[in-house]
Design a protein around this motif. Structure first.
Motif, PDB file in Angstrom:
ATOM      1  N   VAL A  36       0.693  -1.002  -0.054  1.00 47.94           N
ATOM      2  CA  VAL A  36       0.070   0.219  -0.139  1.00 47.94           C
ATOM      3  C   VAL A  36       1.265   1.345   0.358  1.00 47.94           C
ATOM      4  CG1 VAL A  36      -1.371   1.479   1.423  1.00 47.94           C
ATOM      5  CG2 VAL A  36      -2.286  -0.721   0.645  1.00 47.94           C
ATOM      6  N   HIS A  37       2.103   0.806   0.631  1.00 47.49           N
ATOM      7  CA  HIS A  37       2.801   2.774   0.771  1.00 47.49           C
ATOM      8  C   HIS A  37       3.657   2.795  -0.310  1.00 47.49           C
ATOM      9  CE1 HIS A  37       2.613   4.012   4.901  1.00 47.49           C
ATOM     10  NE2 HIS A  37       1.800   2.593   5.102  1.00 47.49           N
ATOM     11  N   LEU A  39       2.437   1.793  -3.323  1.00 43.95           N
ATOM     12  CA  LEU A  39       0.699   2.262  -4.315  1.00 43.95           C
ATOM     13  C   LEU A  39       0.388   3.898  -3.905  1.00 43.95           C
ATOM     14  CD1 LEU A  39      -1.311  -1.141  -4.143  1.00 43.95           C
ATOM     15  CD2 LEU A  39      -0.262  -0.392  -5.785  1.00 43.95           C
ATOM     16  N   GLN A  40       0.838   4.403  -2.701  1.00 46.96           N
ATOM     17  CA  GLN A  40       0.331   5.140  -2.390  1.00 46.96           C
ATOM     18  C   GLN A  40       1.424   6.496  -2.962  1.00 46.96           C
ATOM     19  OE1 GLN A  40      -0.900   5.127   1.869  1.00 46.96           O
ATOM     20  NE2 GLN A  40      -2.951   4.707   1.128  1.00 46.96           N
ATOM     21  N   ALA A  41       3.045   5.770  -3.285  1.00 43.34           N
ATOM     22  CA  ALA A  41       3.821   7.337  -3.147  1.00 43.34           C
ATOM     23  C   ALA A  41       3.279   7.773  -3.980  1.00 43.34           C
ATOM     24  CB  ALA A  41       5.126   6.038  -3.685  1.00 43.34           C
ATOM     25  N   LYS A  42       4.150   9.000  -4.442  1.00 43.43           N
ATOM     26  CA  LYS A  42       4.383   9.646  -5.263  1.00 43.43           C
ATOM     27  C   LYS A  42       4.366   9.586  -6.729  1.00 43.43           C
ATOM     28  CE  LYS A  42       5.463  14.646  -6.206  1.00 43.43           C
ATOM     29  NZ  LYS A  42       6.599  15.707  -5.827  1.00 43.43           N
ATOM     30  N   GLY A  43       2.743   9.322  -7.204  1.00 44.57           N
ATOM     31  CA  GLY A  43       2.796   8.569  -9.103  1.00 44.57           C
ATOM     32  C   GLY A  43       2.651   7.010  -8.932  1.00 44.57           C
ATOM     33  N   GLY A  44       2.157   6.943  -7.659  1.00 47.34           N
ATOM     34  CA  GLY A  44       1.918   4.946  -7.819  1.00 47.34           C
ATOM     35  C   GLY A  44       0.675   5.600  -7.782  1.00 47.34           C
ATOM     36  N   LYS A  45      -0.317   4.653  -8.198  1.00 50.14           N
ATOM     37  CA  LYS A  45      -1.677   3.865  -8.351  1.00 50.14           C
ATOM     38  C   LYS A  45      -2.502   4.352  -7.570  1.00 50.14           C
ATOM     39  CE  LYS A  45      -1.829  -0.249 -11.556  1.00 50.14           C
ATOM     40  NZ  LYS A  45      -1.637  -1.275 -11.725  1.00 50.14           N
ATOM     41  N   LEU A  46      -2.678   4.147  -6.466  1.00 48.70           N
ATOM     42  CA  LEU A  46      -3.164   4.828  -4.801  1.00 48.70           C
ATOM     43  C   LEU A  46      -3.453   5.909  -4.794  1.00 48.70           C
ATOM     44  CD1 LEU A  46      -3.163   2.050  -2.445  1.00 48.70           C
ATOM     45  CD2 LEU A  46      -4.815   2.475  -3.965  1.00 48.70           C
ATOM     46  N   TYR A  47      -1.797   7.278  -5.295  1.00 45.19           N
ATOM     47  CA  TYR A  47      -1.647   8.262  -4.747  1.00 45.19           C
ATOM     48  C   TYR A  47      -2.462   8.692  -6.546  1.00 45.19           C
ATOM     49  CZ  TYR A  47       0.462  12.449  -5.345  1.00 45.19           C
ATOM     50  OH  TYR A  47       1.175  13.469  -5.583  1.00 45.19           O
ATOM     51  N   GLN A  48      -2.535   8.311  -7.493  1.00 47.07           N
ATOM     52  CA  GLN A  48      -3.076   9.582  -8.136  1.00 47.07           C
ATOM     53  C   GLN A  48      -4.950   8.713  -7.891  1.00 47.07           C
ATOM     54  OE1 GLN A  48      -2.263  10.714 -10.395  1.00 47.07           O
ATOM     55  NE2 GLN A  48       0.153  10.671 -10.361  1.00 47.07           N
TER      56      GLN A  48
END
Length: 195
Positions: A36-37, A39-48
């Motif tokens: 999850v971290h 995916l939540q990193a800048k540019g990741g799918k969750l971030y977006q």
């Protein structure tokens, strides 16, 4: 055939410590929180996805997700919790499945540490489910100490999770983490030897 063991528990139950011991014993562990971290990193799918949903106010000065602010926005509103779950869970499930399928190619036995394993219906993915169990009061105390929460904040967080006592019926193995680290490690090493 590959054996996949699901590891679950609750917030402040000691899953990270158990995962560390399992890794030190030579087993691979896919950690859903780490996934999850990433995916939540800048540019990741969750971030977006989160940025599109909640807007730039969830970002810190460096353009990264402001996790405490994001957490507060989500947990403060039941509708936001539902939307967040719906939005994030499919992306997370897809990534976890990809990593699982990759490890199935190389490992005889591996673990997946998924805090919401039962709640998000991952049960069928696993040959066994290991539950890291701790009494509620100890869990509250650990959460307050670890996150610097008031008792009310800690209780609110726990109220949003399935009680560990309810998870027991799904477990192949219950790892009792009410004692000390030595006792915990002995339980895990014993269970690993029986695999």
């Amino acid at each position: 055939m590959t054996k996949i063991i699901g590891l679950t528990g609750g917030i402040a139950s000691g899953k990270s410590t158990v995962t560390k011991i399992i890794r030190e014993s030579g087993f691979k562990v896919i950690d859903a929180d780490q996934v999850v971290h990433k995916l939540q990193a800048k540019g990741g799918k969750l971030y977006q996805a989160l940025l599109e949903w909640l807007g730039p106010e969830i970002l810190d000065a460096d353009g990264e997700l402001d996790r405490p602010k994001l957490s507060q926005m989500i947990f403060a509103n039941p509708d936001n919790m539902k939307t967040s779950a719906r939005l994030q869970n499919s992306i997370i499930r897809q990534e976890l499945a990809c990593q699982r399928d990759q490890l199935k190619q190389t490992e005889e036995i591996f673990f997946m540490d998924i805090p919401l394993l039962i709640e998000e219906k991952y049960i069928k993915w696993f040959d066994e489910i290991w539950l890291v169990f701790v009494d509620k009061e100890k869990q509250l105390q650990r959460l307050m100490a670890r996150n610097n929460y008031s008792r009310e904040e800690a209780e609110l967080r726990l109220s949003h999770q399935m009680p560990l006592t309810d998870k027991k019926s799904f477990a192949s193995l219950i790892i009792d983490n009410n004692g000390d680290l030595i006792t915990l490690k002995e339980q895990i090493l014993d269970a690993l030897q029986r695999l």
